[in-house]
Design an enzyme around this catalytic site. Structure first.
Site, short mmCIF file in Angstrom:
data_model
loop_
_atom_site.label_atom_id
_atom_site.label_comp_id
_atom_site.label_asym_id
_atom_site.label_seq_id
_atom_site.Cartn_x
_atom_site.Cartn_y
_atom_site.Cartn_z
N GLU A 160 61.60 -19.47 37.42
CA GLU A 160 59.94 -18.96 38.90
C GLU A 160 60.69 -17.41 38.96
O GLU A 160 60.59 -17.32 40.33
CB GLU A 160 60.44 -20.12 40.17
CG GLU A 160 59.69 -21.50 39.62
CD GLU A 160 60.08 -22.24 41.17
OE1 GLU A 160 59.93 -21.81 42.26
OE2 GLU A 160 59.31 -23.41 41.03
N GLU A 279 59.09 -28.69 36.32
CA GLU A 279 58.98 -29.61 37.56
C GLU A 279 57.41 -29.57 37.73
O GLU A 279 56.57 -28.82 37.81
CB GLU A 279 59.74 -28.29 38.85
CG GLU A 279 60.87 -27.96 38.48
CD GLU A 279 61.62 -26.68 39.01
OE1 GLU A 279 61.00 -26.46 41.03
OE2 GLU A 279 62.35 -25.99 39.45
#
Length: 498
Positions: A160, A279
């Site tokens: 991220e 994810e």
């Protein structure tokens, strides 16, 4: 009553069920604890994932990277004691690492920014050569220890970076430098390794995917896959220790996934490049109370029916509740990411994943799929999953063409708020934060599906109905019955005694 849905035995419906490819975990260092390994063993015994992905491969609690002074010179050494112990445990349980490269060892970091309770450093390396040397040294060590199979372990560069907390100032150019240097070094070491990025989540996702591919195109880099994340709730409200969120519309979230596919395919060089959701879940916080509920199980049943449409793979975050991003959990049911709670208590969501794995084992020929069900077949019959996200109790009716010369056994496994709801049982028991052994066993006893059975006469257009309660998930098999009674045994007579 619902309209009758006719199942065409010869029908072919596109359905990519890759439910068991990968599952997420908290930081890798947690794999040194007993409870973590107990939960992972349970999940592997029951479902059996191929890969596991977690943070903190290079964080200081795993203790790989070390600098020291000798004769006025800064030197580097590596310590693989803990990572060997962790990966040995994984392989023993039949699961392989999906290597997320991060976070930054403190001695190699260019800054002091950290994230989470366990303080993972999220700044770029002060020396990119030392970073790539560390990555390659680890890959070489893993190949020496585990052999050539390591080259099949997927690699993802960072986590991220589009969020400033995970990558200093969310600097796209700096992230691309990290990706480029890492990609080149790995491919030079062994071109068989599959390297992906940019592992983004939510914020400015289209801008980051497009920008990443433009930079790759400019440099002549072809990543082996594009990676991103997928969460499906609005911004949560924090009350005390806990986060309360509203689920987003499923179609809107599927459209968002399709937009990434469209961006990738808009580049001729990258058209068809695989996308991995490294994810996904509903809530993106480890205290998201929805994770423990039946609505979570039903919502994710719909997600799993369609995540494979535009994504090669998808990894649920996470398998278990041993997790410390916001500190040590305060109570048994605390909204943890895991599909399994402490003490190996399966949450309703666990059964959604278990059902999809059973569906995959049953057969790969999908004959029907809609917003509330998916059905596959093999040479013995049919199997399917039905769910009810937000309606009141409903009845779903299907007609199947069954061999008139055979009988069929119908097995239903039912997970809903009245049949399989460990959260309610725990609540009714007084919400013990730290339950004892007998309390754990009591809660676990209420955490299994209700199983029912029936015999169905084979015929063309055999009608089968299913009650799917609100927030329910039902798994069924409808297979040829092999009736072999022993001499003198009469079931009807047995049950008629009084």
């Amino acid at each position: 009553m619902s309209d009758m849905i006719k199942i065409d035995s010869a029908g072919k419906v596109n359905f990519n069920n890759n439910v068991d490819y990968c599952v997420g975990t908290g930081r890798l260092g947690l794999a040194l604890t007993e409870e973590y390994l107990k939960e992972l063993k349970y999940v592997q015994d029951m479902i059996g994932f191929s890969f596991i992905r977690g943070h903190g491969l290079f964080s200081d609690d795993v203790s790989i990277y070390h600098e020291y002074e000798e004769d006025g010179e800064t030197k580097v050494e590596y310590n693989y004691t803990y990572i060997d112990r962790i990966f040995d445990s994984y392989l023993k349980l039949g699961i392989r690492p999906y290597l997320e490269l991060g976070f930054m060892p403190e001695q190699l970091a260019s800054g002091i920014q950290t994230i989470f309770y366990w303080k993972g450093n999220t700044t770029p390396p002060k020396d990119y050569k030392k970073w790539t040397d560390m990555v390659i040294a680890l890959l070489q060590h893993l190949m020496d220890r585990y052999g050539d199979e390591v080259a099949t372990w997927p690699i993802e560069v960072w986590n991220e970076p589009n969020l400033a907390g995970f990558w200093y100032e969310a600097d796209m150019d700096e992230y691309f430098k990290l990706f480029k240097e890492t990609f080149y070094a790995i491919k030079k070491f062994d071109s068989r390794f599959m390297v992906g990025g940019p592992a983004i989540c939510g914020v400015k996702d289209a801008e980051w995917i497009e920008g990443f591919l433009k930079l790759c195109k400019k440099e002549g880099i072809r990543p082996d896959r594009i990676t991103r994340h997928h969460y499906t709730v609005d911004f949560p409200e924090r009350i005390g220790h806990y986060d309360y969120s509203t689920l987003e519309d499923s179609e809107m979230r599927f459209d968002n996934l399709k937009s990434t596919r469209d961006i990738v395919d808009s580049f001729e060089e990258y058209r068809g490049l695989p996308i991995h959701l490294t994810e996904f879940s509903t809530s993106y916080t480890p205290k998201g109370v929805i994770h423990d509920t039946n609505i979570n199980a039903a919502y994710l049943a719909r997600q799993l029916s369609r995540l494979g449409d535009v994504n090669e793979a998808y990894s649920y975050w996470t398998f278990g509740d041993v997790f410390e991003e916001q500190g040590v959990p305060d109570s048994l049911f605390h909204g943890g990411f895991g599909m399994v709670a402490a003490g190996n208590i399966p949450k309703p969501t666990f059964w959604t994943f278990y059902f999809y794995k059973q569906l995959k084992l049953f057969g790969s020929d999908c004959v029907y799929r809609d917003d509330n069900s998916v059905i596959v077949k093999n040479d013995k019959g049919f199997s399917g999953i039905l769910w009810n996200i937000d309606e009141e109790d409903i009845e779903r009716q299907y007609s199947f063409d069954l061999d008139p010369s055979s009988e069929y056994t119908l097995i239903k496994k039912i997970v809903d708020e009245s049949t399989c709801n460990p959260l309610k049982l725990w609540h009714d028991m007084g919400e013990p934060a730290y339950p004892m052994g007998d309390e754990i066993e009591m809660i676990k006893s209420g955490a299994n599906p209700l199983v029912s059975s029936a015999v169905v006469a084979g015929k063309i257009g055999a009608e089968v109905s299913f009650e799917v309660k609100k927030h329910g998930v039902v798994y069924f098999t409808l297979t040829k019955r092999n009736y072999t009674p022993d001499r003198g045994y009469d079931y009807d007579k047995v049950i008629s005694f009084h």
